[in-house]
Design a protein around this motif. Structure first.
Motif: not given
Ligand SMILES: Nc1ncnc2c1ncn2[C@@H]1O[C@H](COP(=O)(O)OP(=O)(O)OP(=O)(O)O)[C@@H](O)[C@H]1O
Ligand SMILES: [Mg+2]
Length: 465
Positions: A149, A323, A326, A329, A357-358, A361-362
């Motif tokens: 990131s 968090k 993301a 992750v 995956e979603k 990430e959330s």
């Protein structure tokens, strides 16, 4: 019975050597005798001794020093003790120069030999232990900091700059589980990896809260004999042990104010004085302090010294919670999937399904990377997965794993006293079969031993598809 050690003896004087061998065997050593230098090196290496006793004068073409030299050329690691016949220490000194560990003058008694052998065997054991610890430390040391990131990329660039510049102290802050220790190890690596003897450069980590109050000062600064009741010998503290390398002071925010003052003095003067000692010993250590607490707030409420805070924070790195990155992750998930599959000898899982995956990430990851690591470790151990799907992930992060488990348990309860609706059981089973097969009706029908058409009818009836 476990033997105390394997000793190989090479001497052309059969009488002396068999007497010595008997004495050593009686003491619990395993011995092996050679009487001649012919093909000796091969035989010695093949027997793999822990220690070797080697006569200097073999009365043959090759003498003991030749054999010693040949063994050195083969890079053997075991110690060699020379047995010398003449009184002059000249040949013994030559042998030591050639790499022998010690020598014994003939005639010797078994007691004398035992003392030398025991000391050398102890050394060998310590060396082995140290080598093992170093190896395991290097294995964790080589763990790289995973993250792509933007925020982590910037942070890693800063960290590498700080490390290679060779600053004397670095502060790493960040919530629990964000990777402060991993980053600290990487800083040590960047700082010293170009050194030829990197493996020998110390990296010592100490947790400032884990030690009882009465011990921590001695642990940090060392003590001299008699400094307090339990100080039976002189002892080096971690600053001295880490000299020339890195010292990680973990949980610095929990350090007692009185010790904070002493730490500040070490940082400013670059010397330590052992508890009860009279001399200041110079130290050259990269200090990395870590904390998951808000040091500034601690300064404001008076529990952390302001001067120490400013001293430490001139180079600081703040690890953001997971968090807020993301983008890392999935990368971390893949890394842990691979690491734990390897650790537990499980099949490598290559695919992470889109909805999993979603979800990953959330989710808010209050326990940060450590929590993600634990979740993935559990999946790898407990689930025989083809791919990482939502139903492999635990309920508390939004997955369905524990629901399935719950349902499985419910099914095993069988018939409760108050009775149960058969339709309910049927529905549960259908749902379970569909879930397990990823909604593949043919496979689900197979699991329940019914036809495809019956399954489809039932699934529609219960609104499952
Ligand atoms: N970026 C990363 N790459 C690979 N592994 C990581 C990373 N960050 C954390 N980990 C792993 O997560 C776990 C927790 O990391 P670490 O011990 O460094 O956290 P910490 O910030 O020191 O936490 P605490 O404040 O609780 O001591 C470790 O098992 C570590 O290997
Ligand atoms: Mg930590």
């Amino acid at each position: 019975m476990i033997k105390k050690g394997r000793i190989l003896l090479l001497d052309d004087d059969e009488l002396i050597i068999s007497m010595l061998s008997r004495g050593l065997r009686k003491e619990g050593y395993e011995t092996h005798l050679l009487h001649s230098s012919i093909n000796a090196v091969e035989k010695i290496i093949a027997w793999q001794p822990d220690i070797m006793l080697l006569d200097i004068n073999l009365g043959e073409e090759l003498n003991g020093l030749d054999i010693l030299k040949m063994l050195q050329d083969e890079h053997v690691k075991f110690p060699v003790v020379m047995l010398t016949g003449d009184d002059s220490s000249e040949s013994a000194i030559r042998a030591l120069r050639f790499g022998a560990s010690d020598y014994l003058h003939k005639p010797f008694n078994v007691e004398e030999v035992k003392i030398v052998v025991d000391r050398l065997l102890n050394n060998v054991r310590l060396q082995d232990e140290i080598a093992y610890l170093k190896r395991s430390q290097l294995a964790t040391m080589s763990q790289s900091f995973i993250g792509e990131s933007i925020i982590i990329q910037h942070l890693l660039v800063d960290a590498e700059k700080i490390a290679t510049a060779g600053v004397s102290s670095v502060l790493i802050t960040g919530k629990s589980g964000t990777g402060k220790e991993v980053l600290a190890r990487n800083i040590h690596y960047w700082r010293f990896s170009s050194h030829a003897d990197f493996e020998k450069i110390p990296y010592i980590a100490i947790n400032c809260t884990a030690l009882p109050e009465n011990l921590i000062e001695g642990e940090l600064f060392g003590h001299v004999k008699g400094a307090f009741t339990d100080a039976k010998t002189d002892k080096k503290g971690v600053f001295e042990l880490a000299n020339g390398g890195t010292l990680l002071l973990d949980e610095i925010g929990d350090m007692r104010p009185e010790l904070q003052g002493k730490l500040l003095r070490v940082l400013e003067e670059r010397t330590v004085r052992r508890v009860g000692g009279k001399v200041d010993l110079p130290i050259d250590v990269t200090i990395i302090a870590c904390t998951n607490r808000d040091l500034k707030a601690l300064v404001e409420n008076g529990t952390f010294r302001e001067d120490l805070y400013y001293r430490l924070s001139s180079f600081s790195l703040d690890l953001p919670p997971l968090k807020d990155r993301a983008a890392d992750v999935v990368l971390l998930t893949r890394y842990f999937l691979q690491r734990f599959a390897q650790k537990y000898s499980k099949k490598q899982v290559e695919t992470i399904e889109k909805d999993a995956e979603k979800l990953l990430e959330s989710y808010s990851w209050p326990g940060n990377v450590r929590e993600l690591r634990n979740v993935i470790e559990r999946c790898v151990v407990m689930e025989d997965m083809e791919s990482l799907a939502v139903n492999c992930l635990p309920l508390d992060i939004g997955g369905r794993q524990s629901q399935t488990t719950e349902r499985r348990k419910k099914f095993h309860i069988l018939l409760p006293d108050e009775g149960i609706s058969l339709e309910e059981v049927e529905k549960e089973l259908l749902q379970l079969a569909l879930e397990r097969t990823g909604n593949n009706m043919t496979k689900a029908a197979g699991l329940l031993q019914i036809s495809y058409d019956v399954l489809r009818y039932q699934a529609k009836k219960y609104n499952l598809v």
